[in-house]
Design a protein around this motif. Structure first.
Motif, PDB file in Angstrom:
ATOM      1  N   VAL A  48     -73.509 137.731 -68.657  1.00 23.68           N
ATOM      2  CA  VAL A  48     -73.237 137.093 -70.269  1.00 23.68           C
ATOM      3  C   VAL A  48     -75.154 137.116 -70.882  1.00 23.68           C
ATOM      4  O   VAL A  48     -74.260 137.567 -71.819  1.00 23.68           O
ATOM      5  CB  VAL A  48     -72.955 135.279 -70.734  1.00 23.68           C
ATOM      6  CG1 VAL A  48     -73.117 134.990 -71.623  1.00 23.68           C
ATOM      7  CG2 VAL A  48     -71.622 135.418 -68.990  1.00 23.68           C
ATOM      8  N   ARG A  49     -75.532 136.862 -69.921  1.00 27.13           N
ATOM      9  CA  ARG A  49     -76.808 136.380 -71.348  1.00 27.13           C
ATOM     10  C   ARG A  49     -76.803 138.364 -71.238  1.00 27.13           C
ATOM     11  O   ARG A  49     -77.887 138.703 -72.997  1.00 27.13           O
ATOM     12  CB  ARG A  49     -78.412 135.963 -70.800  1.00 27.13           C
ATOM     13  CG  ARG A  49     -77.994 134.863 -69.999  1.00 27.13           C
ATOM     14  CD  ARG A  49     -79.067 133.692 -69.677  1.00 27.13           C
ATOM     15  NE  ARG A  49     -79.470 134.560 -68.342  1.00 27.13           N
ATOM     16  CZ  ARG A  49     -80.156 134.227 -67.940  1.00 27.13           C
ATOM     17  NH1 ARG A  49     -81.079 134.671 -68.213  1.00 27.13           N
ATOM     18  NH2 ARG A  49     -79.943 134.928 -66.478  1.00 27.13           N
ATOM     19  N   ARG A  50     -77.338 139.262 -70.716  1.00 27.82           N
ATOM     20  CA  ARG A  50     -77.529 140.708 -70.642  1.00 27.82           C
ATOM     21  C   ARG A  50     -76.580 141.244 -71.712  1.00 27.82           C
ATOM     22  O   ARG A  50     -76.870 142.267 -73.408  1.00 27.82           O
ATOM     23  CB  ARG A  50     -77.463 141.732 -69.764  1.00 27.82           C
ATOM     24  CG  ARG A  50     -78.719 141.437 -69.212  1.00 27.82           C
ATOM     25  CD  ARG A  50     -78.800 141.635 -67.735  1.00 27.82           C
ATOM     26  NE  ARG A  50     -78.814 143.295 -67.492  1.00 27.82           N
ATOM     27  CZ  ARG A  50     -80.002 143.363 -67.545  1.00 27.82           C
ATOM     28  NH1 ARG A  50     -80.867 144.006 -67.146  1.00 27.82           N
ATOM     29  NH2 ARG A  50     -80.194 145.265 -68.056  1.00 27.82           N
ATOM     30  N   LEU A  51     -74.910 140.985 -71.618  1.00 33.44           N
ATOM     31  CA  LEU A  51     -74.339 141.496 -72.562  1.00 33.44           C
ATOM     32  C   LEU A  51     -74.289 140.774 -74.605  1.00 33.44           C
ATOM     33  O   LEU A  51     -73.781 141.566 -75.210  1.00 33.44           O
ATOM     34  CB  LEU A  51     -72.660 141.145 -71.937  1.00 33.44           C
ATOM     35  CG  LEU A  51     -72.353 141.251 -70.820  1.00 33.44           C
ATOM     36  CD1 LEU A  51     -71.275 141.305 -70.677  1.00 33.44           C
ATOM     37  CD2 LEU A  51     -72.261 143.485 -70.983  1.00 33.44           C
ATOM     38  N   ARG A  52     -74.470 139.479 -74.345  1.00 32.05           N
ATOM     39  CA  ARG A  52     -75.092 138.943 -75.394  1.00 32.05           C
ATOM     40  C   ARG A  52     -76.396 139.164 -76.130  1.00 32.05           C
ATOM     41  O   ARG A  52     -76.558 139.587 -77.341  1.00 32.05           O
ATOM     42  CB  ARG A  52     -74.988 137.562 -75.377  1.00 32.05           C
ATOM     43  CG  ARG A  52     -73.896 136.855 -75.225  1.00 32.05           C
ATOM     44  CD  ARG A  52     -74.189 135.116 -75.708  1.00 32.05           C
ATOM     45  NE  ARG A  52     -72.579 134.449 -76.271  1.00 32.05           N
ATOM     46  CZ  ARG A  52     -72.016 133.781 -74.685  1.00 32.05           C
ATOM     47  NH1 ARG A  52     -73.187 133.062 -74.295  1.00 32.05           N
ATOM     48  NH2 ARG A  52     -71.037 133.577 -74.650  1.00 32.05           N
ATOM     49  N   HIS A  53     -76.647 139.720 -75.249  1.00 32.84           N
ATOM     50  CA  HIS A  53     -78.084 140.566 -76.449  1.00 32.84           C
ATOM     51  C   HIS A  53     -78.029 142.059 -76.454  1.00 32.84           C
ATOM     52  O   HIS A  53     -78.595 142.365 -77.537  1.00 32.84           O
ATOM     53  CB  HIS A  53     -79.627 141.171 -75.078  1.00 32.84           C
ATOM     54  CG  HIS A  53     -80.856 141.355 -75.378  1.00 32.84           C
ATOM     55  ND1 HIS A  53     -80.873 141.508 -76.494  1.00 32.84           N
ATOM     56  CD2 HIS A  53     -82.240 141.588 -74.578  1.00 32.84           C
ATOM     57  CE1 HIS A  53     -82.716 142.643 -76.533  1.00 32.84           C
ATOM     58  NE2 HIS A  53     -82.608 142.206 -74.751  1.00 32.84           N
ATOM     59  N   ASP A  54     -76.930 142.563 -76.227  1.00 31.64           N
ATOM     60  CA  ASP A  54     -76.478 143.985 -76.170  1.00 31.64           C
ATOM     61  C   ASP A  54     -75.984 143.146 -77.770  1.00 31.64           C
ATOM     62  O   ASP A  54     -75.844 144.475 -78.208  1.00 31.64           O
ATOM     63  CB  ASP A  54     -76.159 144.915 -74.872  1.00 31.64           C
ATOM     64  CG  ASP A  54     -76.523 145.402 -74.072  1.00 31.64           C
ATOM     65  OD1 ASP A  54     -77.826 144.951 -74.471  1.00 31.64           O
ATOM     66  OD2 ASP A  54     -76.326 145.783 -73.060  1.00 31.64           O
ATOM     67  N   GLU A  55     -74.602 142.880 -78.542  1.00 32.98           N
ATOM     68  CA  GLU A  55     -74.046 142.765 -79.029  1.00 32.98           C
ATOM     69  C   GLU A  55     -75.159 142.704 -80.498  1.00 32.98           C
ATOM     70  O   GLU A  55     -76.548 142.979 -80.860  1.00 32.98           O
ATOM     71  CB  GLU A  55     -73.579 141.878 -79.418  1.00 32.98           C
ATOM     72  CG  GLU A  55     -72.911 141.131 -78.656  1.00 32.98           C
ATOM     73  CD  GLU A  55     -71.688 140.315 -78.373  1.00 32.98           C
ATOM     74  OE1 GLU A  55     -72.512 139.216 -79.078  1.00 32.98           O
ATOM     75  OE2 GLU A  55     -70.535 139.998 -77.761  1.00 32.98           O
ATOM     76  N   GLU A  60     -71.226 130.555 -68.280  1.00 34.05           N
ATOM     77  CA  GLU A  60     -72.734 131.048 -69.826  1.00 34.05           C
ATOM     78  C   GLU A  60     -74.000 131.065 -69.457  1.00 34.05           C
ATOM     79  O   GLU A  60     -74.417 132.302 -70.129  1.00 34.05           O
ATOM     80  CB  GLU A  60     -73.148 129.557 -70.647  1.00 34.05           C
ATOM     81  CG  GLU A  60     -71.288 129.533 -71.609  1.00 34.05           C
ATOM     82  CD  GLU A  60     -70.977 130.733 -72.580  1.00 34.05           C
ATOM     83  OE1 GLU A  60     -71.696 130.783 -73.366  1.00 34.05           O
ATOM     84  OE2 GLU A  60     -69.537 131.188 -72.368  1.00 34.05           O
TER      85      GLU A  60
END
Length: 109
Positions: free
Chosen positions: A102-109, A97
């Motif tokens: 994960v952090r970069r992909l969550r930031h793109d959401e 997590e």
């Protein structure tokens, strides 16, 4: 007199080469899990197509030239991408997590 250019022979074109040892910088060692390495230059059996922006391609080429000029590493873009994938996947395996991916992909959401 012949106008044919002199070309190298097959022995010169298809000479065996040995893979160079690569050493990961200290800041990358923590992100690389044992057994998770990019593959060196070789014939690969699988292929993917990835589309990148002009800026991303320019940055990748700039990094390749920097590796060659500043660090003495003559690598192609494919090798760089395979190593980057190996580093990101090792980080994902190790940190889950909290991994960069994960952090970069969550930031793109």
């Amino acid at each position: 007199m012949t106008r044919r250019p002199s070309l190298p022979g097959a022995d010169e074109l298809f000479r065996p080469t040995s893979p160079a040892e690569s050493v990961a910088p200290g800041w990358l060692e923590a992100a690389t899990a044992p057994g998770r390495r990019g593959t060196p230059r070789q014939k690969h059996t699988s292929k993917i197509t990835v589309y990148v922006s002009d800026e991303e391609l320019l940055a990748l080429e700039h990094a390749r030239l920097s590796l060659r000029g500043s660090h003495g590493l003559a690598v192609d873009r494919g090798r760089m991408v395979r190593e980057a994938i190996a580093v990101v996947l090792a980080d994902l395996d190790e940190h889950g997590e909290e991994s960069v991916l994960v952090r970069r992909l969550r930031h793109d959401e």
